[in-house]
Design a protein around this motif. Structure first.
Motif, PDB file in Angstrom:
ATOM      1  N   GLY B 160      56.798  57.490 -75.786  1.00 16.16           N
ATOM      2  CA  GLY B 160      57.644  56.453 -75.934  1.00 16.16           C
ATOM      3  C   GLY B 160      57.389  55.451 -74.737  1.00 16.16           C
ATOM      4  O   GLY B 160      58.535  54.626 -74.516  1.00 16.16           O
ATOM      5  N   TRP B 161      56.333  55.321 -74.084  1.00 13.98           N
ATOM      6  CA  TRP B 161      56.241  54.473 -73.016  1.00 13.98           C
ATOM      7  C   TRP B 161      56.162  53.116 -73.366  1.00 13.98           C
ATOM      8  O   TRP B 161      55.593  52.727 -74.422  1.00 13.98           O
ATOM      9  CB  TRP B 161      54.762  54.878 -72.526  1.00 13.98           C
ATOM     10  CG  TRP B 161      54.736  54.271 -70.904  1.00 13.98           C
ATOM     11  CD1 TRP B 161      54.050  52.954 -70.693  1.00 13.98           C
ATOM     12  CD2 TRP B 161      55.330  54.789 -69.802  1.00 13.98           C
ATOM     13  NE1 TRP B 161      54.303  52.893 -69.361  1.00 13.98           N
ATOM     14  CE2 TRP B 161      55.064  53.712 -68.817  1.00 13.98           C
ATOM     15  CE3 TRP B 161      56.203  55.509 -69.487  1.00 13.98           C
ATOM     16  CZ2 TRP B 161      55.527  53.801 -67.627  1.00 13.98           C
ATOM     17  CZ3 TRP B 161      56.678  55.847 -68.410  1.00 13.98           C
ATOM     18  CH2 TRP B 161      56.389  54.933 -67.560  1.00 13.98           C
ATOM     19  N   PRO B 162      56.871  52.246 -72.822  1.00 16.31           N
ATOM     20  CA  PRO B 162      57.288  50.675 -73.350  1.00 16.31           C
ATOM     21  C   PRO B 162      55.808  49.834 -72.801  1.00 16.31           C
ATOM     22  O   PRO B 162      55.201  50.190 -72.034  1.00 16.31           O
ATOM     23  CB  PRO B 162      58.342  50.108 -72.333  1.00 16.31           C
ATOM     24  CG  PRO B 162      58.407  51.548 -70.986  1.00 16.31           C
ATOM     25  CD  PRO B 162      57.813  52.580 -71.521  1.00 16.31           C
ATOM     26  N   ALA B 163      55.771  49.313 -73.534  1.00 18.00           N
ATOM     27  CA  ALA B 163      54.605  47.944 -73.612  1.00 18.00           C
ATOM     28  C   ALA B 163      54.619  47.470 -72.495  1.00 18.00           C
ATOM     29  O   ALA B 163      55.505  46.846 -72.027  1.00 18.00           O
ATOM     30  CB  ALA B 163      54.619  47.358 -74.832  1.00 18.00           C
ATOM     31  N   GLY B 164      53.659  47.138 -71.855  1.00 20.29           N
ATOM     32  CA  GLY B 164      53.529  46.168 -70.589  1.00 20.29           C
ATOM     33  C   GLY B 164      53.930  46.985 -69.348  1.00 20.29           C
ATOM     34  O   GLY B 164      54.190  46.282 -68.363  1.00 20.29           O
ATOM     35  N   ARG B 165      54.134  48.126 -69.287  1.00 24.07           N
ATOM     36  CA  ARG B 165      54.621  48.653 -68.029  1.00 24.07           C
ATOM     37  C   ARG B 165      53.578  49.732 -67.517  1.00 24.07           C
ATOM     38  O   ARG B 165      53.106  50.529 -68.109  1.00 24.07           O
ATOM     39  CB  ARG B 165      56.074  49.436 -67.947  1.00 24.07           C
ATOM     40  CG  ARG B 165      56.406  50.249 -66.929  1.00 24.07           C
ATOM     41  CD  ARG B 165      57.744  50.695 -66.786  1.00 24.07           C
ATOM     42  NE  ARG B 165      58.749  49.783 -67.228  1.00 24.07           N
ATOM     43  CZ  ARG B 165      59.493  49.304 -66.407  1.00 24.07           C
ATOM     44  NH1 ARG B 165      59.245  49.368 -65.079  1.00 24.07           N
ATOM     45  NH2 ARG B 165      60.531  48.337 -66.923  1.00 24.07           N
ATOM     46  N   ILE B 166      52.726  49.535 -66.309  1.00 24.90           N
ATOM     47  CA  ILE B 166      51.802  50.040 -65.886  1.00 24.90           C
ATOM     48  C   ILE B 166      52.606  51.615 -65.462  1.00 24.90           C
ATOM     49  O   ILE B 166      53.708  51.630 -64.693  1.00 24.90           O
ATOM     50  CB  ILE B 166      51.019  49.713 -64.671  1.00 24.90           C
ATOM     51  CG1 ILE B 166      51.672  49.185 -63.425  1.00 24.90           C
ATOM     52  CG2 ILE B 166      50.199  48.448 -65.291  1.00 24.90           C
ATOM     53  CD1 ILE B 166      50.643  48.811 -62.429  1.00 24.90           C
ATOM     54  N   LEU B 167      51.805  52.790 -65.232  1.00 26.76           N
ATOM     55  CA  LEU B 167      52.375  53.979 -64.619  1.00 26.76           C
ATOM     56  C   LEU B 167      51.183  54.580 -63.641  1.00 26.76           C
ATOM     57  O   LEU B 167      50.168  54.981 -63.913  1.00 26.76           O
ATOM     58  CB  LEU B 167      52.226  54.959 -65.786  1.00 26.76           C
ATOM     59  CG  LEU B 167      52.771  56.412 -65.511  1.00 26.76           C
ATOM     60  CD1 LEU B 167      54.212  56.386 -64.747  1.00 26.76           C
ATOM     61  CD2 LEU B 167      52.999  57.157 -66.616  1.00 26.76           C
ATOM     62  N   LEU B 168      51.808  54.428 -62.424  1.00 26.03           N
ATOM     63  CA  LEU B 168      50.980  54.947 -61.231  1.00 26.03           C
ATOM     64  C   LEU B 168      51.128  56.385 -61.273  1.00 26.03           C
ATOM     65  O   LEU B 168      52.263  56.900 -60.654  1.00 26.03           O
ATOM     66  CB  LEU B 168      51.316  54.181 -60.066  1.00 26.03           C
ATOM     67  CG  LEU B 168      51.081  52.518 -60.155  1.00 26.03           C
ATOM     68  CD1 LEU B 168      52.073  51.833 -59.390  1.00 26.03           C
ATOM     69  CD2 LEU B 168      49.694  52.271 -60.091  1.00 26.03           C
ATOM     70  N   VAL B 169      50.043  56.985 -61.574  1.00 20.97           N
ATOM     71  CA  VAL B 169      50.192  58.372 -61.545  1.00 20.97           C
ATOM     72  C   VAL B 169      49.610  59.117 -60.168  1.00 20.97           C
ATOM     73  O   VAL B 169      48.607  59.004 -59.975  1.00 20.97           O
ATOM     74  CB  VAL B 169      49.480  59.271 -62.442  1.00 20.97           C
ATOM     75  CG1 VAL B 169      49.611  60.810 -62.484  1.00 20.97           C
ATOM     76  CG2 VAL B 169      50.010  58.883 -63.845  1.00 20.97           C
ATOM     77  N   CYS B 170      50.686  59.746 -59.330  1.00 24.09           N
ATOM     78  CA  CYS B 170      50.128  60.167 -58.108  1.00 24.09           C
ATOM     79  C   CYS B 170      49.361  61.587 -58.420  1.00 24.09           C
ATOM     80  O   CYS B 170      49.924  62.611 -58.553  1.00 24.09           O
ATOM     81  CB  CYS B 170      51.344  60.449 -57.200  1.00 24.09           C
ATOM     82  SG  CYS B 170      52.185  58.894 -56.797  1.00 24.09           S
ATOM     83  N   ALA B 171      48.155  61.618 -58.095  1.00 25.44           N
ATOM     84  CA  ALA B 171      47.264  62.703 -58.450  1.00 25.44           C
ATOM     85  C   ALA B 171      46.516  63.196 -57.334  1.00 25.44           C
ATOM     86  O   ALA B 171      45.941  62.514 -56.687  1.00 25.44           O
ATOM     87  CB  ALA B 171      46.049  62.376 -59.554  1.00 25.44           C
TER      88      ALA B 171
END
Lengths: 252, 252
Positions: B160-171
């Motif tokens: 359900g991720w919204p369009a236009g929002r980046i997701l910075l995944v701490c890996a």
């Protein structure tokens, strides 16, 4: 996750580490290995100190009073850590424990408690804080343990300030540059100073900014708790002037 | 310190605020004002909501069941906060409380608990977390309160991720850019995702990086506890892409 080949148990030791060297384990270490982790002779573990790096080792003997391990193979060479001190006004127990634990994870080399005018904690349990620092270093894959120094007053800290080290003072009031900007330009030894919940007294801020090594810095528009400010400042400094580009070792 | 002219008591209200407007206070607010702060009618306080900003107000009535205050004068206009979400795997009580408290201080707009493969906390007490968020917002001079969302699974979050929002995944494992680098280039809506103590499962990381909105980022060479990682990531993002240049209001 950690590479399957490596033991999860990781202990800081003072003794030299080298191939085939036997290393004595302390009573608390033996208690932890026996009583908590249920290890027995033959089990693998990792040992480290800042001079010799990290070594794969094998548990040889283990009793209630202590034990010994044999270092087998070097896993990581020693590596210099960023030369960053965290100077902070002591806060209540849970918060100061968090500062030491997370300050260790975030790579502070020195943790220096500082009494200021509005500091309302009078005593610091250094033994407890030093034990927290060791435990956090063992858990976070550091090769060293931050030095938890004896508390000093702010005046004494400033009077004995070492030449060549800048002091980034996190100030909620008065003129200040954003910490990110000051950190991005920093080169060489640095320290962060975070005040108590009540902030610095105006006279303290005035005295601070008269020193040429002091740089007042800001952490944004919100009022942070003292422990939050310490953690946030360390994270920002490491990401811009420290080792934030590094990656965790042994990850697959 | 806060300007002497301003009351220290600061309450978030849902009701509209405007000159001469009476605002009802809830039973918990009345309890706090009477029982903890020992205030009486006539006392000054500050009220805020994200639509109308912060207002100077005066306590009019106060009983066990509630009370009312009269808004007198606007102290700060509403101001948009950085559009940053913090998505985090629930951790044990003290640590999740710290994530919510410090996440609020560090200006997260949304706090989204996310269940992942290695998350070993099964239940989240949303009422407690929401109360912490309000208390922290009142204390840190925010004009809004972060939205603590109902927990979701990682798959559902991504679906359900919204369009236009980046997701910075701490890996901790795999290829990743330093967070400071990714944040400095970021523009527009963003979210941080921090995994549980055990990290992400390899399959989860693989699934994450297949999404075009995902950016794997690193927080340096040490393994951070989940709560430390969340706090550190927020601090770094705000300092480079958020409102880290701002200064606290009302400071002299």
């Amino acid at each position: 996750m950690t590479s399957d080949a490596l033991p999860r148990t990781r202990l800081h030791v003072d003794a030299p580490l080298g191939e085939g060297r036997a290393v004595a384990l302390s009573e608390p270490q033996a208690h932890h290995l026996r009583g908590v982790l249920r290890l027995a002779p033959g089990a693998g573990l990792r040992l480290f100190n800042p001079r010799d790096g990290e070594w794969l080792a094998r548990l040889e003997t283990l009793t209630k009073a202590g034990g010994s391990a044999l270092a087998e193979r070097r896993l990581r060479p020693p590596a210099p850590a960023p030369d960053l001190w965290l100077c902070f006004a002591p806060v209540k127990k849970d918060a100061i424990d968090a500062v030491v634990e997370k300050g260790t994870e975030l790579g502070a080399a020195v943790l220096q408690p500082v009494f200021t005018r509005f500091t309302d904690v009078q005593r610091v349990n250094l033994d407890r804080l030093r034990a927290h620092a060791v435990a956090a270093a063992e858990q976070c894959e550091r090769l060293d343990v931050p030095e938890v120094r004896d508390p000093v007053g702010l005046d004494a800290l400033l009077a004995g300030w070492p030449a060549g080290r800048i002091l980034l003072v996190c100030a909620e009031a008065g003129a200040a540059r954003p910490l990110a900007e000051a950190a991005a330009e920093a080169a060489g030894p640095a320290a962060l100073l975070v005040g108590p919940e009540g902030g610095f007294a105006p006279a303290e801020l005035d005295a601070l900014i008269r020193h040429e090594f002091v740089r007042p810095v800001g952490l944004g528009p919100r009022i942070l708790r003292a422990d939050t400010a310490a953690i946030a400042a360390l994270a920002v400094w490491q990401s811009l002037a420290g080792d934030g580009r590094g990656r965790p070792p042994h990850r697959v």
